[in-house]
Scaffold this motif. Structure first.
Motif, short mmCIF file in Angstrom:
data_model
loop_
_atom_site.label_atom_id
_atom_site.label_comp_id
_atom_site.label_asym_id
_atom_site.label_seq_id
_atom_site.Cartn_x
_atom_site.Cartn_y
_atom_site.Cartn_z
N ARG A 35 67.20 58.49 46.91
CA ARG A 35 67.64 59.67 47.67
C ARG A 35 66.45 60.60 47.93
NH1 ARG A 35 71.90 60.45 44.77
NH2 ARG A 35 70.91 61.84 43.29
N SER A 36 65.65 60.86 46.89
CA SER A 36 64.50 61.76 47.01
C SER A 36 63.42 61.17 47.91
CB SER A 36 63.91 62.06 45.64
OG SER A 36 64.84 62.71 44.83
N ALA A 37 63.14 59.89 47.75
CA ALA A 37 62.11 59.24 48.58
C ALA A 37 62.51 59.25 50.04
CB ALA A 37 61.86 57.81 48.10
N ASN A 38 63.76 58.98 50.32
CA ASN A 38 64.23 58.99 51.70
C ASN A 38 64.14 60.40 52.29
OD1 ASN A 38 65.54 57.69 54.04
ND2 ASN A 38 67.18 59.12 53.54
N ALA A 39 64.56 61.40 51.53
CA ALA A 39 64.50 62.78 52.01
C ALA A 39 63.06 63.21 52.28
CB ALA A 39 65.15 63.72 50.98
N MET A 40 62.15 62.85 51.38
CA MET A 40 60.75 63.22 51.59
C MET A 40 60.16 62.47 52.78
SD MET A 40 57.55 63.22 48.88
CE MET A 40 58.33 64.44 47.81
N ALA A 41 60.50 61.21 52.93
CA ALA A 41 59.99 60.44 54.07
C ALA A 41 60.48 61.04 55.39
CB ALA A 41 60.44 58.98 53.96
N LEU A 42 61.73 61.46 55.42
CA LEU A 42 62.26 62.10 56.64
C LEU A 42 61.59 63.44 56.89
CD1 LEU A 42 66.07 61.28 56.27
CD2 LEU A 42 64.48 60.36 57.98
N ALA A 43 61.42 64.23 55.83
CA ALA A 43 60.82 65.56 55.96
C ALA A 43 59.37 65.48 56.43
CB ALA A 43 60.91 66.32 54.64
N GLU A 44 58.65 64.48 55.94
CA GLU A 44 57.24 64.34 56.29
C GLU A 44 57.02 63.38 57.45
OE1 GLU A 44 54.96 63.37 52.80
OE2 GLU A 44 55.69 65.14 51.70
N ASN A 45 58.11 62.79 57.95
CA ASN A 45 58.01 61.78 59.01
C ASN A 45 56.98 60.71 58.62
OD1 ASN A 45 58.75 60.59 61.41
ND2 ASN A 45 57.18 61.67 62.59
N ALA A 46 57.15 60.20 57.40
CA ALA A 46 56.20 59.23 56.84
C ALA A 46 56.97 58.05 56.27
CB ALA A 46 55.40 59.90 55.73
N PRO A 47 56.30 56.91 56.15
CA PRO A 47 56.96 55.75 55.53
C PRO A 47 57.04 55.93 54.01
CG PRO A 47 54.69 55.23 56.06
CD PRO A 47 54.95 56.61 56.61
N VAL A 48 57.91 55.15 53.38
CA VAL A 48 58.00 55.15 51.92
C VAL A 48 56.90 54.21 51.43
CG1 VAL A 48 59.47 54.76 49.92
CG2 VAL A 48 60.48 55.57 52.06
N ASN A 49 55.71 54.79 51.27
CA ASN A 49 54.55 54.02 50.84
C ASN A 49 54.06 54.53 49.48
OD1 ASN A 49 53.22 56.41 51.38
ND2 ASN A 49 52.41 55.72 53.35
N LEU A 50 52.94 54.01 49.03
CA LEU A 50 52.42 54.36 47.71
C LEU A 50 52.15 55.87 47.59
CD1 LEU A 50 51.60 53.33 44.96
CD2 LEU A 50 49.35 52.80 45.88
#
Length: 139
Positions: free
Chosen positions: A115-130
């Motif tokens: 949930r947190s990784a997805n929210a951060m990826a959306l907020a930063e418009n970034a992929p879920v990477n390292l």
């Protein structure tokens, strides 16, 4: 599992070891009468509960017990991938490898991380990477 069970019209009592014996006994009897399945969730087996009602004690003694162990590396990988995919995200293999070695080994922690990784990826418009998973684990 509890959400799925209740979504299938089952009754769930979480932390059943802390529920009053009368509540459990009545729930058990209603379940038997109505045919609605009952799921009692606890970190401890019923034999370790402080049960004051002999009838409840014997019923719980005859109940089917299911012990769910903490997730192993393979389960963590599969759950993270599924939960992120369900949210429309994908996780890179290096990020997945990094997370599985550092995340708390619990189903709740895996769900919270996804949930947190997805929210951060959306907020930063970034992929879920390292880079992103390191930020999530640090927060």
């Amino acid at each position: 599992m509890a959400r799925y069970f209740s979504g299938q019209n089952g009754r769930v009592i979480d932390e059943a070891q802390a529920a009053p014996a009368e509540t459990l006994f009545n729930a058990w009897n209603r379940s038997q009468e109505s045919g609605v399945p009952l799921l009692l969730i606890s970190r401890w087996q019923p034999a370790e509960w402080n049960i004051s009602l002999p009838d409840l004690h014997s019923r719980l003694g005859a109940a089917l017990l299911l012990d769910i162990a903490p997730p192993d590396d393979e389960m963590i990988e599969q759950l993270l991938q599924k939960q992120l995919t369900d949210r429309g995200a994908a996780i890179s293999m290096d990020a997945l490898s990094y997370v599985k070695r550092r995340i708390e080994r619990s189903f709740a922690a895996i769900e919270k991380f996804a949930r947190s990784a997805n929210a951060m990826a959306l907020a930063e418009n970034a992929p879920v990477n390292l880079t992103l998973v390191k930020k999530v684990l640090e927060s």
